[in-house]
Design an enzyme around this catalytic site. Structure first.
Site, PDB file in Angstrom:
ATOM      1  N   CYS A 272       3.191   6.577  -3.708  1.00 16.54           N
ATOM      2  CA  CYS A 272       2.964   5.796  -4.610  1.00 16.54           C
ATOM      3  C   CYS A 272       2.114   4.602  -4.989  1.00 16.54           C
ATOM      4  O   CYS A 272       1.052   4.705  -5.556  1.00 16.54           O
ATOM      5  CB  CYS A 272       4.443   5.196  -5.322  1.00 16.54           C
ATOM      6  SG  CYS A 272       5.623   6.342  -5.471  1.00 16.54           S
ATOM      7  N   ILE A 273       2.492   3.385  -4.351  1.00 16.78           N
ATOM      8  CA  ILE A 273       1.619   2.198  -4.351  1.00 16.78           C
ATOM      9  C   ILE A 273       0.245   2.325  -4.099  1.00 16.78           C
ATOM     10  O   ILE A 273      -0.519   1.703  -4.628  1.00 16.78           O
ATOM     11  CB  ILE A 273       2.405   1.239  -3.584  1.00 16.78           C
ATOM     12  CG1 ILE A 273       3.921   1.062  -3.902  1.00 16.78           C
ATOM     13  CG2 ILE A 273       1.689  -0.207  -3.763  1.00 16.78           C
ATOM     14  CD1 ILE A 273       4.701  -0.012  -3.182  1.00 16.78           C
TER      15      ILE A 273
END
Length: 437
Positions: A272-273
Site C-alpha cells: 500500500c504505502i
C-alpha cells in the site's frame, strides 16, 4: 430484480466469487464463509489453488485448516478456471495494482480480471473492485470492458468499488469488524453492494460515487505516508542533536488530543504505502494539479535505506575501525512488517542491495521467511535461506542490522552476543553495542 437479489442475500442463497486469493482475497473468503455464504475463489496460479484445496497454508497468519470445514461441506471452493466466473452472484476483485518501471500505475491484473468477467458476465451479477487504484478506474477502465457485450451497468448488472482495508498479521482488526466504504455510480449498484457488505462486515459507509471510494483509500494511505515521512525526517534531525526520537514519540503520545503517534523505520514496505500515493500523483497530472506533499514524502521515505546504511557505516567505523567492504552483516527481518511472511516492497531488500554494493557480505534471519522468494526488483536474492540464530552465530558477524521487529526473535540474545547492533525499530534494549538508525 434488486428485491429478489436482496432476498437471496438475506437467505444466503447467494454465491460470492473472489478473484485473487492472496493477502486480501483469502481473509475476505473466510469472512464470507463465516457469514453463511458460499464462496468460489479464483486464482490464476494452479499450484496455489491446489495447495489451498489440499489444506495447505499459503499465508502464514491464515492456517490452511481454517478452510478444511468449508471445503468439506462445499461452502468454499478454489479454482483456476476463470470460465466459471458466470457462477457467482457477486464477484469481488482483489488483485495487485503495482507500479511499472516508470513508477506509473500498472492495471494489468485489474484489466485482465475484468475481461475474464466480461466473457462470462450475466444479468444480475454484481462486480466490485477492491484493489487500490486511481479515482476513476471503475468507471473509466472497468465499465467499458464490462459493457462491451451489451449489458449495461446499473440496470443489467451492477458495478461498485469498495477498497480493501486488510492489515495482515493484526489480530485486533479482522475483515468482519473493519467498516467498509462502498461507492458506485448508480443507485442500484450502490444499494446492492451495500447490501452484500452489510452482511459481511460490522458497518458499511456508502459514498456517492466509485471515484469517491477510490479516493478514500488513497487518502488513508497518503496520510500514513506523509506522517511517516515527517517522523523519519524528525529522526534524522534529532539524531544530529543527540536526541532519541523514540523517547520523543513516547512522551508526545501522552497528550490525549491533537497528536497521533507514527514511527520511523528503515524505509516503506508492503503493498500500500510505497505504491498508492503514486496512483494519485499520476492521475493528478491529468488535471495539472501539483502533489508536492505527496512527492516530498515519497522522496524522504525512499531515502531512508541509504540513511540507515550511512549510519551503520559510521557505527561500524566507531566500534571496530573498519569499513563496510568485506564486513559480515546479519540482517534481522526480510518481511516488510513484524510477524508476517509478506515481503512485498520490503526495505530489507534495498538494504541488502546497498550493503552488497559496498562490498559487505549479508546473511539474514527471519522466522517467517525461511527462503527468499522470487521478487520483481531483486530476483538475484531468490533462494537465499534464513540462518539460525545462536550465540555463536551472532558473535561471528561484524554487525547485526535490525530491519524488522518480529516478536519471536530473541533480542536479548542478540544484544548480549553481537559485536554491534544497528537497530532501526527500537526493539533492542539500550546497551553500549546498540546504535539506533
Amino acid at each position: 430484480m434488486l428485491e429478489r437479489l436482496f432476498a437471496r442475500v438475506d437467505q444466503r442463497d447467494f454465491t460470492i466469487g473472489i478473484i485473487g486469493l492472496g493477502y486480501v482475497g483469502l481473509p475476505l473468503a473466510l469472512t464470507a464463509v463465516s457469514k453463511g455464504f458460499r464462496v468460489l475463489g479464483f486464482d490464476v496460479e494452479q499450484s496455489r489453488v491446489d495447495q489451498i484445496m489440499a489444506g495447505g497454508t499459503v499465508i502464514k497468519h491464515i492456517p490452511g485448516e481454517k478452510f478444511a470445514a468449508p471445503i468439506a461441506d462445499g461452502s468454499f471452493e478454489a479454482t483456476a478456471d476463470l470460465g466459471r466466473l458466470g457462477e457467482p452472484d457477486a464477484i469481488l476483485i482483489a488483485v495487485p495494482t503495482p507500479l511499472d518501471k516508470h513508477q506509473e500505475p500498472d492495471l494489468t491484473y485489474v484489466e485482465n480480471s475484468t475481461r475474464s468477467i466480461a466473457a462470462a458476465l450475466r444479468a444480475g451479477q454484481l462486480v466490485v473492485l477492491e484493489s487500490t487504484t486511481w479515482p476513476g478506474t471503475t468507471r473509466e477502465v472497468m465499465q467499458p470492458i464490462l459493457e462491451a457485450g451489451g449489458l449495461k451497468a446499473g440496470s443489467d448488472f451492477f458495478l461498485a468499488f469498495s477498497p480493501e482495508r486488510e492489515d495482515p498479521g493484526n489480530p485486533d482488526f479482522t475483515n468482519s469488524i473493519i467498516p467498509k466504504v462502498v461507492g458506485a455510480d448508480d443507485p442500484a449498484s450502490l444499494q446492492l453492494a451495500t447490501k452484500v457488505y452489510d452482511n459481511l462486515v460490522s458497518r458499511t459507509v456508502p459514498v456517492t460515487s466509485a471515484a469517491t471510494a477510490e479516493a478514500v483509500k488513497l487518502t488513508e494511505n497518503i496520510f500514513r505516508s506523509v506522517n511517516i515521512a515527517l517522523v523519519n525526517e524528525l529522526k534524522m534531525i534529532f539524531d544530529k542533536m543527540g536526541i532519541n526520537v523514540w523517547e520523543v514519540i513516547d512522551a508526545a503520545k501522552s497528550k490525549p488530543f491533537g497528536y497521533m503517534a507514527f514511527y520511523p523505520g528503515p524505509g516503506l514496505g508492503g503493498h500500500c504505502i510505497p505504491i498508492d500515493p503514486f496512483y494519485l500523483t499520476w492521475k493528478a497530472r491529468e488535471f495539472e494539479s501539483p502533489t508536492r506533499f505527496i512527492e516530498l514524502a515519497g522522496q524522504i521515505n525512499t531515502s531512508m535505506p541509504r540513511y540507515v546504511i550511512d549510519r551503520l557505516a559510521e557505527a561500524l567505523d566507531r566500534q571496530t575501525g573498519r569499513g563496510l567492504n568485506g564486513a559480515r552483516i546479519l540482517l534481522i527481518g526480510m518481511a516488510y512488517k513484524k510477524n508476517v511472511d509478506d515481503m512485498r516492497e520490503s526495505p530489507a531488500l534495498k538494504l541488502t542491495e546497498l550493503l552488497e554494493h559496498r562490498g559487505s557480505r549479508v546473511d539474514y534471519h527471519d522466522p517467517h521467511i525461511p527462503e527468499v522468494p522470487m521478487t520483481r526488483d531483486h530476483p538475484e536474492f531468490a533462494g537465499r535461506k534464513s540462518v539460525d540464530i545462536t550465540a555463536a552465530t551472532v558473535a561471528a558477524y561484524d554487525v547485526v542490522l535490525v530491519a524488522t521487529d518480529h516478536a519471536d526473535v530473541d533480542w536479548d540474545l542478540i544484544v548480549d552476543h553481537a559485536k554491534l547492533v544497528v537497530d532501526t525499530r527500537n526493539v533492542c534494549r539500550a546497551a553500549d553495542n546498540v546504535a539506533r538508525a
